[in-house]
Design an enzyme around this catalytic site. Structure first.
Site, PDB file in Angstrom:
ATOM      1  N   CYS A 100       0.836  -1.207   0.000  1.00 52.12           N
ATOM      2  CA  CYS A 100       0.000   0.000   0.000  1.00 52.12           C
ATOM      3  C   CYS A 100       0.868   1.253   0.000  1.00 52.12           C
ATOM      4  O   CYS A 100       1.616   1.504   0.939  1.00 52.12           O
ATOM      5  CB  CYS A 100      -0.905  -0.061   1.229  1.00 52.12           C
ATOM      6  SG  CYS A 100      -1.644   1.500   1.687  1.00 52.12           S
TER       7      CYS A 100
ATOM      8  N   CYS B  75       0.418   3.664   2.940  1.00 52.09           N
ATOM      9  CA  CYS B  75       0.969   3.049   4.159  1.00 52.09           C
ATOM     10  C   CYS B  75       2.475   3.274   4.210  1.00 52.09           C
ATOM     11  O   CYS B  75       3.041   3.587   5.264  1.00 52.09           O
ATOM     12  CB  CYS B  75       0.699   1.546   4.184  1.00 52.09           C
ATOM     13  SG  CYS B  75      -1.050   1.109   4.193  1.00 52.09           S
TER      14      CYS B  75
END
Length: 137
Positions: free
Chosen positions: A58, A61
């Protein structure tokens, strides 16, 4: 803003992927037992817990991970955890994670707040608010 909704395939070995997610005072949670142990420690020490449910694939993230690590060093009175939603799929599902990163703020094992997405100012604001509420109590 700044969230991943689905899993993307990544080729190759990703055994080193957690390095940037668990620096500073961030504890990597790889099992339900470690989760329970950390929450128990935090309750015993009267610490707030921030759990970052994220994924190595991600983008948001990965972008917020260094900031999260910085925050963990600035706020030693808070326990910072990171949970890889792919490693602990069933556990993450029990927390109803719809997007990554999702941050849960816990006191005595109970959710007191939540933030979805890699929003640095909002994460900082929520930490400040929680610290203020604890010091006022």
């Amino acid at each position: 803003m700044g969230q991943c909704m689905g899993k993307h395939e990544i080729d190759g070995d990703d055994s080193d992927e957690h390095v940037e997610f668990a620096k500073g005072n961030v504890h990597l949670v790889t099992t339900k037992e470690i989760w329970d142990q950390k929450l128990s420690e935090a309750s015993k020490d009267g610490k707030i817990v921030i759990a970052n449910f994220s994924a190595t694939w991600c983008g948001p993230c990965r972008i917020i991970a260094p900031f999260y690590c910085e925050l963990s060093e600035k706020h030693p009175s808070i326990m910072f955890l990171v949970v890889d939603v792919d490693e602990l799929t069933e556990f993450s599902t029990s927390w109803d994670i719809k997007a990554t990163p999702t941050f849960f703020f816990l006191k005595d094992g109970q959710q007191v707040d939540k933030l979805v997405g890699a929003n640095k100012p909002e994460l900082q604001k929520k930490i400040t608010a929680i610290l203020d509420s604890v010091s006022a109590a």
